[in-house]
Design a protein around this motif. Structure first.
Motif, PDB file in Angstrom:
ATOM      1  N   PHE A   1       0.826  -1.204   0.000  1.00  0.00           N
ATOM      2  CA  PHE A   1       0.000   0.000   0.000  1.00  0.00           C
ATOM      3  C   PHE A   1       0.861   1.255   0.000  1.00  0.00           C
ATOM      4  N   THR A   2       0.223   2.369  -0.309  1.00  0.00           N
ATOM      5  CA  THR A   2       0.915   3.657  -0.276  1.00  0.00           C
ATOM      6  C   THR A   2       1.304   4.040   1.155  1.00  0.00           C
TER       7      THR A   2
ATOM      8  N   PRO B   1      -2.334   0.784   5.920  1.00  0.00           N
ATOM      9  CA  PRO B   1      -3.752   1.161   5.979  1.00  0.00           C
ATOM     10  C   PRO B   1      -4.321   1.183   7.392  1.00  0.00           C
TER      11      PRO B   1
ATOM     12  N   LYS C   1      -6.681   6.398   4.255  1.00  0.00           N
ATOM     13  CA  LYS C   1      -6.831   6.631   2.820  1.00  0.00           C
ATOM     14  C   LYS C   1      -5.777   5.899   1.983  1.00  0.00           C
TER      15      LYS C   1
ATOM     16  N   ARG D   1      -3.845   3.435  -0.368  1.00  0.00           N
ATOM     17  CA  ARG D   1      -4.322   2.747  -1.559  1.00  0.00           C
ATOM     18  C   ARG D   1      -3.393   1.595  -1.924  1.00  0.00           C
TER      19      ARG D   1
ATOM     20  N   ALA E   1     -14.809  -3.557  -4.189  1.00  0.00           N
ATOM     21  CA  ALA E   1     -14.399  -2.644  -3.122  1.00  0.00           C
ATOM     22  C   ALA E   1     -14.641  -3.277  -1.759  1.00  0.00           C
TER      23      ALA E   1
ATOM     24  N   THR F   1      -9.346  -1.892   2.838  1.00  0.00           N
ATOM     25  CA  THR F   1      -9.315  -0.435   2.942  1.00  0.00           C
ATOM     26  C   THR F   1     -10.599   0.125   2.361  1.00  0.00           C
TER      27      THR F   1
ATOM     28  N   HIS G   1     -11.360   3.044  -2.313  1.00  0.00           N
ATOM     29  CA  HIS G   1     -10.616   3.914  -3.217  1.00  0.00           C
ATOM     30  C   HIS G   1     -10.145   3.071  -4.384  1.00  0.00           C
ATOM     31  N   HIS G   2     -10.126   3.640  -5.552  1.00  0.00           N
ATOM     32  CA  HIS G   2      -9.593   2.911  -6.697  1.00  0.00           C
ATOM     33  C   HIS G   2      -8.079   2.870  -6.588  1.00  0.00           C
ATOM     34  N   ALA G   3      -7.508   1.710  -6.697  1.00  0.00           N
ATOM     35  CA  ALA G   3      -6.048   1.594  -6.627  1.00  0.00           C
ATOM     36  C   ALA G   3      -5.438   2.319  -7.808  1.00  0.00           C
ATOM     37  N   PRO G   4      -4.429   3.188  -7.577  1.00  0.00           N
ATOM     38  CA  PRO G   4      -3.850   3.951  -8.679  1.00  0.00           C
ATOM     39  C   PRO G   4      -3.175   3.039  -9.694  1.00  0.00           C
TER      40      PRO G   4
ATOM     41  N   LEU H   1      -1.258  11.678  -2.087  1.00  0.00           N
ATOM     42  CA  LEU H   1      -2.582  11.849  -2.691  1.00  0.00           C
ATOM     43  C   LEU H   1      -2.800  13.244  -3.244  1.00  0.00           C
TER      44      LEU H   1
END
Length: 519
Positions: free
Chosen positions: A250-251, A254, A259, A261, A341, A346, A349-352, A514
């Protein structure tokens, strides 16, 4: 192992919690059988474990090894009884009655009896060598792999139990372990697995056998990841899958950044930085071996197998022709539907969408992820001389090296050095090192700190990202103790107070990754 062109080889490694009970093993057997529709599969297993690491088989075996050396303690026998009972219960609840069931019950009891005898002998001589400890902890992987092989056999799969406890047959200098040793292991694994036929499914112990200097010292916990990587290199696998209890990388964590992703892909360099600075991504030796062979590593969730996970993509690697993108690529041409989803851990949110360099596909490039490393100790050493001799820094680092103290970050000036120490530093060794360091200057020790690291492969091209990071921290009243940025500019790290770490992580994630403004 002979290659079948139409059926690419996939190496699947399952962590301890993924196979930690009969129910979990049954779920994993479904994943393996589903994979066999399109691929040849080699399975590598960790020792069974619960969600509490202290209750895992390997942790219990290490505890038993300590009990052996305590005078008049027979507790190690009680621990072995607990291990045996737990594994026999798994057999009873997972393996269908029949020849495979009878064989594995006999083998589990025999393995535990061998362990009792081995530990009893160690108790008599009152000594456990590093090699002996390796032999003891190998029991966990041998039991889980043997049981899982029996489970698949009872379901009609031609599974073969592969025990690697005799893998290392040559002598190596434990102080000079290099790529030559890992190449040797790769060749040995290739030879051993080459004895399996194309229709068989090898179920391999994650344990590599007694390695020079002990497996925990030379490789460390997580050695099963390395086993999977070396096998993948040896058999020229199309992909290594590391099945864990998380959806992927994840970014941010989580649990700390709501938030955060899921990343569809990430570069090896970024994954290595995230691993080192606090995120439990993958064993670094694993990445080094498979990336050199240009083999992708996919992190997947054994509890939610429908997800695509995160792929660590080697530089220059391209998906096979049947795949439109890295997100669509799965070995053998299968396309796994993207998870809903609701199935993600998490918010929806759409995964980038990410390129192999790890950056979001939008107009403005952003860092890939942010991570926190807790329980950090900072040492500030001020020279007791106005001008510093060339040996000042050498003396400092030699003193730390003598006591096995690892430095994560460093910041220097002509008469001053600040160091952030790895969280696993032992207090006794630190105190001894401090006595020696005080010969060269005044030493300040600051505890309860954390390292915040912002990671992104192309951050050198992101003008102003460092300024935004520090401006964001200032806006949220987070004080910075020290700053470090490597020449590669793949990460910017700073040391902050641990009590501010979670708030700082959220703020940096939301604003720097983000691009959201946070009050």
């Amino acid at each position: 192992m002979a290659r079948a062109a139409a059926r690419p080889i996939v190496v699947q490694k399952y962590g301890g919690t993924s196979v930690g009970s009969a129910e979990r093993m049954l779920e994993v057997s479904n994943i393996v059988k589903s994979s066999l529709d399109h691929n040849r599969v080699i399975v590598v297993l960790s020792a069974m474990s619960s969600t509490k690491k202290a209750e895992g088989t390997t942790s219990r075996l290490l505890e038993a090894a300590k009990e052996v050396l305590k005078p008049n303690s027979q507790r190690y026998l009680d621990i072995i009884d607990i291990i045996e009972e737990g594994h026999l219960k798994t057999v009873e609840n997972a393996v269908t009655k029949g020849p495979a069931y009878d064989d594995v019950v006999r083998d589990v009891k025999a393995e535990c009896q061998r362990l009792r005898s081995f530990m009893s002998a160690a108790e008599v001589i009152d000594e456990i060598s590093p090699r002996s400890r390796d032999v003891m902890i190998s029991t966990g992987e041998k039991l889980s792999a043997r049981i899982f092989a029996a489970l698949l056999q009872s379901q009609g799969v031609e599974a073969v139990y592969v025990n690697l406890d005799k893998l290392v047959e040559e002598q190596f200098d434990e102080k000079a372990i290099d790529q030559t040793f890992y190449d040797y292991l790769t060749n040995r694994l290739t030879d051993i697995l080459g004895k399996c036929t194309d229709t068989q499914v090898p179920i391999v112990t994650g344990y590599l056998g007694p390695v020079p200097g002990s497996i925990l010292t030379t490789i460390g916990r997580g050695y099963t990841d390395l086993t999977a990587a070396l096998i993948a290199v040896g058999v020229k696998a199309q992909e290594v899958q590391i099945w864990k209890e998380v959806d992927g990388i994840f970014t941010a964590d989580p649990r700390k950044a709501p938030k955060a992703r899921l990343l569809s892909s990430i570069s090896p360099e970024e994954a290595a930085e995230l691993t080192y600075y606090g995120s439990e991504v993958i064993h670094p030796f694993t990445m080094e071996q498979v990336i050199r062979a240009s083999i992708p590593i996919r992190i997947k969730n054994a509890f939610k197998p429908e997800g695509n996970g995160t792929v660590i993509v080697p530089d220059g690697w391209r998906p096979p022709q049947h795949a439109e993108s890295i997100e669509d690529f799965t070995p053998g041409g299968t396309r796994i539907p993207k998870p809903s989803a609701a199935s993600l851990s998490t918010p929806p949110h759409h995964a980038p969408t990410s390129h192999p360099n790890g950056f979001a596909e939008d107009d403005e490039k952003r860092p890939t992820a942010v991570t926190i490393k807790d329980n950090v100790i900072v040492l500030n050493v001020h020279s007791n001389r106005k001008s510093v001799s060339h040996g000042f820094f050498a003396h400092i680092f030699l003193a730390l090296d003598r006591y096995g103290i690892v430095v994560d970050l460093i910041s220097t000036s002509e008469v001053h050095v600040s160091m952030a120490l790895s969280p696993n530093v032992k207090e006794v060794k630190l105190e001894r090192a401090l006595i020696e360091l005080r010969k060269y200057g005044t030493v300040d020790v600051i505890r309860n700190m954390a390292i915040l690291s912002l990671v992104g492969k192309q951050m050198r091209n992101m003008v102003g990202i460092a300024g935004l990071m520090f401006e964001t921290l200032a806006k949220h009243n987070v004080n910075i103790e020290m700053i470090s940025q490597g020449a590669s500019e793949i990460n910017i790290s700073c040391v902050i107070e641990e009590e501010s770490a979670q708030a700082a992580l959220r703020a940096i994630h939301d604003e720097c990754i983000l691009g959201e403004y946070v009050e």
